[in-house]
Motif scaffolding. Structure first.
Motif, mmCIF file in Angstrom:
data_model
loop_
_atom_site.group_PDB
_atom_site.id
_atom_site.type_symbol
_atom_site.label_atom_id
_atom_site.label_comp_id
_atom_site.label_asym_id
_atom_site.label_seq_id
_atom_site.Cartn_x
_atom_site.Cartn_y
_atom_site.Cartn_z
ATOM 1 N N LEU A 93 2.211 2.384 -3.478
ATOM 2 C CA LEU A 93 1.251 2.983 -4.411
ATOM 3 C C LEU A 93 1.259 4.501 -4.356
ATOM 4 C CD1 LEU A 93 -1.802 0.574 -4.124
ATOM 5 C CD2 LEU A 93 0.155 0.493 -5.676
ATOM 6 N N THR A 94 1.776 5.063 -3.294
ATOM 7 C CA THR A 94 1.804 6.533 -3.177
ATOM 8 C C THR A 94 3.165 7.103 -3.539
ATOM 9 O OG1 THR A 94 2.368 6.390 -0.811
ATOM 10 C CG2 THR A 94 0.028 6.508 -1.381
ATOM 11 N N ARG A 95 4.075 6.252 -4.025
ATOM 12 C CA ARG A 95 5.394 6.748 -4.398
ATOM 13 C C ARG A 95 5.270 7.655 -5.615
ATOM 14 N NH1 ARG A 95 10.454 2.946 -6.052
ATOM 15 N NH2 ARG A 95 8.787 1.944 -7.207
ATOM 16 N N PRO A 96 5.831 8.865 -5.573
ATOM 17 C CA PRO A 96 5.754 9.790 -6.717
ATOM 18 C C PRO A 96 6.316 9.160 -7.985
ATOM 19 C CG PRO A 96 6.570 10.925 -4.770
ATOM 20 C CD PRO A 96 6.539 9.467 -4.424
ATOM 21 N N THR A 150 4.829 6.867 -9.823
ATOM 22 C CA THR A 150 4.259 5.560 -10.140
ATOM 23 C C THR A 150 3.114 5.735 -11.136
ATOM 24 O OG1 THR A 150 4.788 4.749 -7.926
ATOM 25 C CG2 THR A 150 3.173 3.490 -9.190
ATOM 26 N N ARG A 192 -4.661 8.026 2.095
ATOM 27 C CA ARG A 192 -3.317 8.309 1.579
ATOM 28 C C ARG A 192 -3.287 8.252 0.058
ATOM 29 N NH1 ARG A 192 -1.323 5.031 5.967
ATOM 30 N NH2 ARG A 192 -1.107 3.295 4.490
ATOM 31 N N LEU A 193 -3.994 7.284 -0.501
ATOM 32 C CA LEU A 193 -4.038 7.168 -1.958
ATOM 33 C C LEU A 193 -4.721 8.381 -2.588
ATOM 34 C CD1 LEU A 193 -4.926 3.400 -2.473
ATOM 35 C CD2 LEU A 193 -2.758 4.516 -2.941
ATOM 36 N N ARG A 194 -5.859 8.764 -2.027
ATOM 37 C CA ARG A 194 -6.570 9.930 -2.580
ATOM 38 C C ARG A 194 -5.720 11.186 -2.466
ATOM 39 N NH1 ARG A 194 -10.717 8.064 0.406
ATOM 40 N NH2 ARG A 194 -10.551 9.871 1.767
ATOM 41 N N ASN A 195 -5.030 11.355 -1.351
ATOM 42 C CA ASN A 195 -4.168 12.526 -1.176
ATOM 43 C C ASN A 195 -3.023 12.540 -2.172
ATOM 44 O OD1 ASN A 195 -5.727 13.440 0.958
ATOM 45 N ND2 ASN A 195 -4.441 12.506 2.528
ATOM 46 N N ALA A 196 -2.638 11.344 -2.649
ATOM 47 C CA ALA A 196 -1.564 11.238 -3.633
ATOM 48 C C ALA A 196 -2.096 11.324 -5.063
ATOM 49 C CB ALA A 196 -0.805 9.928 -3.444
ATOM 50 N N VAL A 231 -4.411 9.257 -6.398
ATOM 51 C CA VAL A 231 -4.711 7.935 -6.946
ATOM 52 C C VAL A 231 -6.198 7.652 -6.818
ATOM 53 C CG1 VAL A 231 -4.298 5.459 -6.735
ATOM 54 C CG2 VAL A 231 -2.418 7.070 -6.387
ATOM 55 N N TRP A 287 0.825 -1.203 0.000
ATOM 56 C CA TRP A 287 0.000 0.000 0.000
ATOM 57 C C TRP A 287 0.863 1.258 0.000
ATOM 58 C CZ3 TRP A 287 -5.008 0.178 -1.098
ATOM 59 C CH2 TRP A 287 -5.751 -1.002 -0.989
#
Length: 245
Positions: free
Chosen positions: A33-36, A38, A65-69, A71, A30
């Motif tokens: 998935l938030t790595r810049p 990707t 976290r995903l939405r903030n990134a 995704v 998980w």
């Protein structure tokens, strides 16, 4: 034939994650998935074969976290090949929105026959309405469905299975009428030494979203897709922003 966009250029591939294990069991997955950088199109949130019976704080945190990134998060709904009651699907869809603020839905085990098309249209129209017309909908057929399904959702999973089958698979002729953005391929058991070949097949067959993994297991239980492939970094580097053949 190779599929081209309207502008004539091949669309870059991106990744769709069909559902990692629970965030407590797969924190690294998980987090990745938030790595810049990707090239991630969406990730499926599957709490307990759906939204579960009550809000899960760990899943809420992971989805946030995903939405903030930036995704897109999709709620997992099991259509059970058309046998799941309509009311149950809609109830689960509302829970996903209320508890996890999802951006759309992944309709797993979606029917593919013409006889079921009207029922799936009813479901997708309702799911769209649940999110005020802004839902991203992915139909998890796992095979090429009747062409009429292409107009019922944003994306169709036209292959889900083992590498041994994928490398000899054929694309349905009707898919040439659509761009790569319409199609998803999910393949398990892809050896690292064949990753480039798998990417070539995806591009040639006109898939815009993929998930390849060297993991194996029971695909009907999504087991191969519960963790990162051993060559995750290589996939990211090969199809990330600015990478093309």
């Amino acid at each position: 034939m190779s599929h081209l966009t309207a502008a004539g250029a091949v669309q870059a591939l991106g990744v769709g994650v069909p559902g990692y294990a629970h965030p407590l069991l797969a924190p690294v997955e998980w987090g990745e998935l938030t790595r810049p950088g990707t090239p991630l199109h969406w990730a499926v949130l599957n709490v307990a074969e759906g939204p579960g019976s009550r809000p899960d704080p760990h899943c809420l945190e992971a989805a946030g976290r995903l939405r903030n990134a930036g995704v897109r998060v999709l709620g997992h709904l099991d259509a059970a090949y058309g046998s799941r009651p309509f009311g149950e699907l809609v109830s689960d869809a509302h829970r996903f929105v209320d508890w996890y603020k999802v951006d759309g839905y992944y309709l797993d085990r979606c029917p593919a026959d013409r006889a079921d098309l009207a029922g799936v249209r009813r479901v997708t129209a309702t799911l769209e309405a649940v999110l005020g017309g802004e839902a991203h909908l992915v139909l998890g057929h796992g095979t090429h469905p009747h062409p009429g399904y292409a107009e019922t959702a944003d994306q169709l999973v036209t292959f889900s299975g083992a590498w041994a089958d994928y490398r000899w698979s054929q694309v349905a002729e009707w898919t040439a009428e659509y761009t790569e953005a319409k199609f998803v391929h999910l393949v398990h058991g892809v050896p690292r030494t064949h990753l480039e070949e798998a990417l070539r097949i995806a591009r040639w067959q006109g898939a815009g979203t993929i998930f390849f993994t060297d993991r194996t297991g029971a695909p009907e239980q999504s087991t191969p897709f519960h963790s990162l492939p051993g060559y995750w970094d290589e996939i990211v580097s090969r199809i990330g922003p600015g990478v093309s053949e």
